[in-house]
Design a protein around this motif. Sequence first.
Motif, short mmCIF file in Angstrom:
data_model
loop_
_atom_site.label_atom_id
_atom_site.label_comp_id
_atom_site.label_asym_id
_atom_site.label_seq_id
_atom_site.Cartn_x
_atom_site.Cartn_y
_atom_site.Cartn_z
N GLN A 52 0.85 -1.19 0.00
CA GLN A 52 0.00 0.00 0.00
C GLN A 52 0.89 1.24 0.00
N TYR A 53 0.62 2.16 -0.94
CA TYR A 53 1.33 3.44 -0.92
C TYR A 53 0.94 4.19 0.34
N LYS A 54 1.93 4.84 0.97
CA LYS A 54 1.66 5.50 2.24
C LYS A 54 0.65 6.63 2.08
N ASP A 55 0.62 7.25 0.89
CA ASP A 55 -0.34 8.35 0.69
C ASP A 55 -1.63 7.87 0.03
N SER A 56 -1.87 6.57 0.06
CA SER A 56 -3.08 6.03 -0.56
C SER A 56 -4.01 5.46 0.50
N THR A 103 3.85 -5.80 -20.39
CA THR A 103 3.34 -5.43 -21.71
C THR A 103 1.82 -5.36 -21.67
N HIS A 104 1.26 -4.55 -22.59
CA HIS A 104 -0.19 -4.55 -22.78
C HIS A 104 -0.57 -5.38 -24.01
N ASP A 105 0.42 -5.99 -24.65
CA ASP A 105 0.20 -6.66 -25.92
C ASP A 105 0.19 -8.19 -25.72
N ARG A 164 -4.79 -4.55 -16.68
CA ARG A 164 -5.31 -3.26 -17.14
C ARG A 164 -4.51 -2.10 -16.54
N SER A 165 -4.61 -0.98 -17.21
CA SER A 165 -3.86 0.20 -16.79
C SER A 165 -4.18 0.56 -15.33
N GLY A 166 -3.15 0.79 -14.55
CA GLY A 166 -3.34 1.21 -13.17
C GLY A 166 -3.51 0.08 -12.17
N CYS A 167 -3.35 -1.18 -12.62
CA CYS A 167 -3.61 -2.30 -11.69
C CYS A 167 -2.42 -2.57 -10.76
N GLY A 168 -1.22 -2.11 -11.12
CA GLY A 168 -0.11 -2.30 -10.19
C GLY A 168 1.12 -2.99 -10.77
N LYS A 169 1.20 -3.09 -12.10
CA LYS A 169 2.33 -3.80 -12.72
C LYS A 169 3.66 -3.05 -12.46
N THR A 170 3.65 -1.75 -12.75
CA THR A 170 4.87 -0.96 -12.54
C THR A 170 5.24 -0.95 -11.07
N THR A 171 4.24 -0.94 -10.21
CA THR A 171 4.50 -0.96 -8.77
C THR A 171 5.34 -2.18 -8.39
N ILE A 172 5.01 -3.33 -8.96
CA ILE A 172 5.79 -4.55 -8.65
C ILE A 172 7.23 -4.38 -9.12
N PRO A 176 -4.93 -0.57 -0.36
CA PRO A 176 -3.77 -1.28 -0.90
C PRO A 176 -3.82 -1.39 -2.42
N THR A 177 -2.66 -1.41 -3.04
CA THR A 177 -2.57 -1.60 -4.50
C THR A 177 -2.43 -3.08 -4.84
N LEU A 178 -1.67 -3.80 -4.03
CA LEU A 178 -1.45 -5.24 -4.26
C LEU A 178 -1.85 -6.01 -3.01
N ALA A 210 12.61 1.76 -17.43
CA ALA A 210 11.31 2.31 -17.02
C ALA A 210 10.47 2.66 -18.24
N GLN A 211 9.18 2.97 -17.98
CA GLN A 211 8.28 3.37 -19.07
C GLN A 211 8.80 4.64 -19.75
N GLN A 212 9.26 5.60 -18.94
CA GLN A 212 9.86 6.81 -19.50
C GLN A 212 11.31 6.45 -19.84
N1 LIG Z 1 3.65 7.19 -5.70
C1 LIG Z 1 2.38 6.77 -5.64
N2 LIG Z 1 1.58 7.11 -4.61
C2 LIG Z 1 0.30 6.67 -4.54
N3 LIG Z 1 -0.27 5.88 -5.46
C3 LIG Z 1 0.48 5.52 -6.52
C4 LIG Z 1 1.82 5.94 -6.67
N4 LIG Z 1 2.32 5.42 -7.82
C5 LIG Z 1 1.31 4.71 -8.36
N5 LIG Z 1 0.21 4.76 -7.58
C6 LIG Z 1 -1.08 4.10 -7.82
O1 LIG Z 1 -0.87 2.70 -7.82
C7 LIG Z 1 -1.73 2.09 -8.76
C8 LIG Z 1 -0.91 1.20 -9.67
O2 LIG Z 1 -0.05 2.01 -10.46
P1 LIG Z 1 0.99 1.34 -11.47
O3 LIG Z 1 1.79 2.44 -12.10
O4 LIG Z 1 1.72 0.28 -10.77
O5 LIG Z 1 -0.01 0.70 -12.55
P2 LIG Z 1 0.29 -0.06 -13.91
O6 LIG Z 1 -0.45 -1.35 -13.87
O7 LIG Z 1 1.74 -0.13 -14.17
O8 LIG Z 1 -0.39 0.93 -14.98
P3 LIG Z 1 -0.06 1.23 -16.52
O9 LIG Z 1 -0.38 -0.01 -17.29
O10 LIG Z 1 -0.99 2.36 -16.85
O11 LIG Z 1 1.39 1.62 -16.60
C9 LIG Z 1 -2.47 3.22 -9.49
O12 LIG Z 1 -3.74 3.35 -8.92
C10 LIG Z 1 -1.64 4.44 -9.19
O13 LIG Z 1 -2.44 5.60 -9.11
#
Ligand SMILES: Nc1ncnc2c1ncn2[C@@H]1O[C@H](COP(=O)(O)OP(=O)(O)OP(=O)(O)O)[C@@H](O)[C@H]1O
Length: 277
Positions: A41-45, A220-222, A68-76, A48-50, A110-112
């Motif tokens: 869980q992000y501390k400012d959220s 990947t999204h593909d 799907r976008s925003g589900c938490g892949k990059t977070t992992i 939980p994300t995962l 990274a994505q960027q």
């Molecule tokens: N620094 C942060 N603080 C709080 N929440 C965050 C932070 N970074 C990401 N999130 C949230 O965590 C969730 C997962 O984000 P993440 O970037 O892991 O998604 P993703 O699956 O990689 O998305 P995408 O496919 O669009 O790249 C999102 O709801 C996002 O808003």
Amino acid sequence: MSTKATSPRATAPRTTSLETTSSSAMPTKTIGIQLINACLQYKDSQAPTLSGINMTIPAGQWTVLLGRSGCGKTTILRYLAGLLDDKVEWQGELITTDNLLLTEHIAYMAQQDLLLPWLNVLDNVCLSSRFNHSQRDLHKDQPRALKLLQQVGLVDYCYAKPDQLSGGMRQRVALARTLMQDKPVVLMDEPFSALDAVTRHKLQTLSADLLKDKTVVLITHDPQEAVRLANQLYVLQGSPAKAQPLAVPESAIPRVLDGECAALQHAILQQLEKDYE
Ligand SMILES: Nc1ncnc2c1ncn2[C@@H]1O[C@H](COP(=O)(O)OP(=O)(O)OP(=O)(O)O)[C@@H](O)[C@H]1O
């Protein structure tokens, strides 16, 4: 294999031991990773994300994450790269081969593209060597960097600055920089997303070849890309996200797409659609 709970994540060691693949006198060639019941869980959220993520990332193989976008892949990926230590609450276990500290063994794309605008393409590709090696080694690195730039089709741009390149070209420079690092674990967040279909296909093949013995985690999204490259495949789903494994063919990667691959592509889409219901 030994395991140790790491809860809460921020105050505990990053890793525990997975298994020994080399003698302690030899450099470790491959690193496997396992996540057990991982929650984040992000501390400012507020939520939980995962939650309850169980994932095996075997040494020397490609593990592909979809969702799907925003589900938490990059977070992992960012968590594995040690980039979230002060930003999240973590529970669960992160286990690595020989108890190795992942951050020292990771190349992260990274994505960027994160290219430095004041350096030319060649210097951007050599960037990691600048920090890791002596001046003498730097000269040795240049031919390798030029070879990689040739392989990604950009050797003619080696003295160009990043702002003179298209988005796809910048992505290819970032890929060359990642390949240049020669780390045992390579984390790649949508590395081919900005490329045209033919270049994408070529660079998937190149990456599979050059990263043959590495432990790769690819986002990947593909679905087609996932089917070509996955030795393991997980679809992240739900909120908070869990990881759903899908069986992949046992054939070597990069796969030539056949009927079995088409069926898997269909299964991936069906699995992904569940998050839109
Ligand atoms: N620094 C942060 N603080 C709080 N929440 C965050 C932070 N970074 C990401 N999130 C949230 O965590 C969730 C997962 O984000 P993440 O970037 O892991 O998604 P993703 O699956 O990689 O998305 P995408 O496919 O669009 O790249 C999102 O709801 C996002 O808003």
